[in-house]
Design an enzyme around this catalytic site. Sequence first.
Site, short mmCIF file in Angstrom:
data_model
loop_
_atom_site.label_atom_id
_atom_site.label_comp_id
_atom_site.label_asym_id
_atom_site.label_seq_id
_atom_site.Cartn_x
_atom_site.Cartn_y
_atom_site.Cartn_z
CB SER A 59 -23.67 -47.05 -10.35
OG SER A 59 -24.39 -47.53 -9.26
CG ASP A 68 -18.45 -52.01 -8.66
OD1 ASP A 68 -18.47 -52.38 -9.85
OD2 ASP A 68 -19.47 -51.62 -8.05
CG HIS A 84 -22.38 -52.06 -10.39
ND1 HIS A 84 -21.68 -51.29 -9.50
CD2 HIS A 84 -23.53 -51.38 -10.63
CE1 HIS A 84 -22.37 -50.20 -9.21
NE2 HIS A 84 -23.51 -50.24 -9.88
#
Length: 325
Positions: free
Chosen positions: A206, A129, A97
């Site tokens: 992230s 992901d 992402h």
Amino acid sequence: SVVSVEAMVEVDFFGSRRMQEEWFRERERDRDSDRNNEAEGEEQGEQEQNLDEESRQDPQQESPSEAPRRSYRHPKVSAMGSGVVLSQDGFILTNAHVIDGASQGDVRVTLVDNREFDATIVGTDPSTDIAVLKIQADDLRPVIVGDSDGVTVGDWVLAIGNPFRLRSTVTAGIVSALSRQVEIIDDALSIESFIQTDAAINTGNSGGALVNLQGELVGINTAIASRSGSYQGYGFAVPSNLALKVATDIIEVGEAQRGLLGVTISSVNNAIAQELGLEEVAGILVVGVVEASDAYNHLQTEDVIIAVNDVNVRETNQLQERIAM
């Protein structure tokens, strides 16, 4: 071993308020340009009023071509995340992402020594992901990958990344839970078996590292649960064993290789355990078996799967993780 990943990602104007404002500013600039062009056209038209009347009324005369309608591309905005150096020769592990919406040439990696590199997108796996990037370097210090199966609740861990563009930030916490499924991955074959931690994780973390006290990678920081959009004590990381397996597949064959049993499953709850006469409320109930699948001649409806390769599974996401690896 932890790097900064910046991607120019394409978005639609239904995104965040900042994205909307940038899109509308670009559109307004285009409109101003159109108005200037129209004004210049009107001025030119006044200068041509002395054209011969017959020439202007000639039915064979072509009418001025209509100005082409402007097509608006989706705007690109800068998205910042983190990454982990996998190999000395430049493979970088991050979240899918983080670079979602980016094209080749839109991703840039900054190392801890401030060197910057354009990164090639090697591949992504939306179901976990996970994404892999490649930079042209051959002197990197790769992370030491630990065994996430050895992580237990209560272990101390460190989250390393670039929250709010604050590079190389380290926060500490404990492992709060294992095998969390929080339904944040929007994919039909999603695998969510997150390590939950209370180490502070925010926007920009992230793709960064979750490490144990030996400095070994045990997870890839991926998401938070929050009512405010910022840290509230609940962070989630993809286990390192799963992340490394997916990354290795992407590097070697270009995509994640995944095992599929060919069954419909459900976690055993108290009612199911009582109905089937089970001694404990644990395991995975086989609800259906797909014909011609690998499971067809080995499993049947109402079988209960309690372990995979001697590793106990109590929830459906644990079984999916084991089969995927």
